[in-house]
Motif scaffolding. Structure first.
Motif, short mmCIF file in Angstrom:
data_model
loop_
_atom_site.label_atom_id
_atom_site.label_comp_id
_atom_site.label_asym_id
_atom_site.label_seq_id
_atom_site.Cartn_x
_atom_site.Cartn_y
_atom_site.Cartn_z
N GLU A 245 -3.17 3.12 3.01
CA GLU A 245 -2.50 4.40 3.11
C GLU A 245 -0.99 4.26 2.88
N ARG A 246 -0.48 3.05 2.99
CA ARG A 246 0.94 2.80 2.71
C ARG A 246 1.12 2.00 1.43
N HIS A 247 0.24 1.03 1.22
CA HIS A 247 0.34 0.17 0.04
C HIS A 247 -1.06 -0.04 -0.54
N LEU A 248 -1.20 0.16 -1.83
CA LEU A 248 -2.49 0.02 -2.50
C LEU A 248 -2.34 -0.99 -3.63
N MET A 249 -3.30 -1.91 -3.75
CA MET A 249 -3.25 -2.90 -4.82
C MET A 249 -3.79 -2.30 -6.12
N VAL A 250 -3.09 -2.56 -7.23
CA VAL A 250 -3.49 -2.02 -8.52
C VAL A 250 -3.43 -3.13 -9.57
N VAL A 251 -4.54 -3.31 -10.28
CA VAL A 251 -4.62 -4.26 -11.39
C VAL A 251 -4.71 -3.46 -12.68
#
Length: 392
Positions: A362-368
């Protein structure tokens, strides 16, 4: 040509910069969604189900994937059907690119005039929802509105991302409009869905060409309000997601795992059409474990998948664990990989032993990103260009 009651114009040319690594190679409306669809399928299916059989699609940025998808579309086979409308050269000065939402429609006045419609419906191609536009048209005609704007209440924390309306709640008439204010005074958000009387829209498209932004929310709608035209809100109360950020895209996909929010299970008489895939059936190995997930055709699962959405052709290796993740088409996850609270782009390769994890999505999301390879031995500088922790 005989006068038509209405036609639709779908704005599908924006860059989608807030979707970060995922839209470097495709426009936002072409983004995969829900395991087998593209985001633009929702607007197009709503048109078809509402009886709108003439649709113009305005494309511009990275159009290859979108054009390829639309080229295989066969859901419109009457009257005007689907028309793809990219910018084109009109004179010796070269191509005039679409520079704003109203400017994009202005550039296609000739297309609209060809069908001589009474009303024109302007849609965004990057939203997830089911809407019967005929109900909006009924209210539009009943109120004799010059313009009707579909609106939905959004959380106050998200309000500054949207154009915001103030209205007379007894009559639904719009009193004020603010485009993405820093300090919102309303949480009634424009859905970017506008229904105009065509003569009125044409007049204000021409006037908006002299404005700074040549944009519906920043120029055209405020000008109509200033001129005291009749603008009304059409309130929409069903599921709707503007997937303009990575977090909203991730959340909208995972909402499908909640039966109460699964848009495909709501109003099954209102189907979302897409291009049929040619993938083989899903394969689950005897060691595979799948819980509360959507697994699409062509996937091969040898590990564990939990509360996740896997698109066509994804492969999950032995000993790998996927949780709260969205993995786009044709990505390969090798053995003993851990992916949690993440969005992984399409046609990527996640090598053995890699961990992609966020403790608080909800604060930080991992994205590849798309078309990348992630390896334990990869240099840190290269890794940061392929995997990002996105603040939400």
């Amino acid at each position: 040509m005989n006068k038509q009651k209405w036609i639709a114009i779908v704005l599908a040319g924006g860059k989608g910069t807030r979707l970060n690594l995922l839209t470097h190679t495709m426009v936002k409306p072409a983004m995969p969604f829900g395991g087998k669809y593209r985001i633009i399928d929702f607007a197009l299916s709503n048109c078809r189900n509402s009886g709108i059989d003439t649709v113009g699609i305005l494309t511009q940025f990275m159009p290859l994937a979108l054009h390829s998808h639309l080229g295989s579309y066969n859901q419109f086979d009457q009257k005007g059907g689907l028309a793809i409308l990219p910018p084109y050269q009109r004179n010796d000065d070269g191509i005039e690119w679409y520079e704003g939402t109203s400017h994009a429609v202005y550039q296609n006045i000739e297309f609209i005039e060809h069908y001589n419609p009474e009303h024109v419906l302007i849609l965004s191609g990057d939203q997830v929802y089911k809407m019967d536009y005929t109900l909006m048209l009924e209210q539009h005609i009943e109120t004799n509105a010059d313009c009707t704007i579909a609106a939905v209440e959004v959380p106050w924390a998200d309000a500054k991302r949207f154009g915001l309306l103030k209205m007379n709640h007894a009559t639904m008439r719009i009193l004020d409009f603010e485009e993405k204010p820093d300090h919102p005074s309303s949480n009634l958000a424009s859905m970017g869905i506008y229904l105009f009387k065509w003569p009125v829209l044409k007049e204000y498209l021409i006037l908006a060409e002299q404005a700074e932004h040549r944009d519906f929310g920043k120029d055209l709608i405020p000008a109509m309000l200033e001129d005291r035209l009749k603008l009304y809100a059409y309130l929409f109360k069903d599921y709707w997601k503007d997937v303009g950020t990575v977090h909203s895209y991730w959340r909208a996909n995972l909402d499908l795992l909640d039966r109460g929010k699964n848009i495909f299970l709501q109003n099954t008489d209102w189907p979302i059409q897409t291009v049929a895939s040619q993938y083989p059936p899903l394969f689950l190995d005897e060691r595979a474990k799948v819980q509360q997930s959507l697994i699409s055709e062509g996937c091969e699962i040898f590990g564990t998948v939990e509360n996740s959405v896997l698109f066509n052709g994804v492969k999950i290796g032995k000993g790998s664990h996927i949780k709260n993740a969205v993995i786009l088409p044709k990505t390969i996850v090798e053995e003993n990989v851990w992916i949690e609270n993440a969005v992984v782009g399409g046609q990527s390769l996640i090598k053995k032993g890699v961990i992609i994890f966020s403790k608080n999505p909800e604060r930080h999301l991992m994205v590849v990103g798309n078309h990348v390879m992630i390896d334990l031995a990869i240099e840190q500088s290269k890794l940061q260009s392929r995997v990002k922790m996105v603040m939400t």
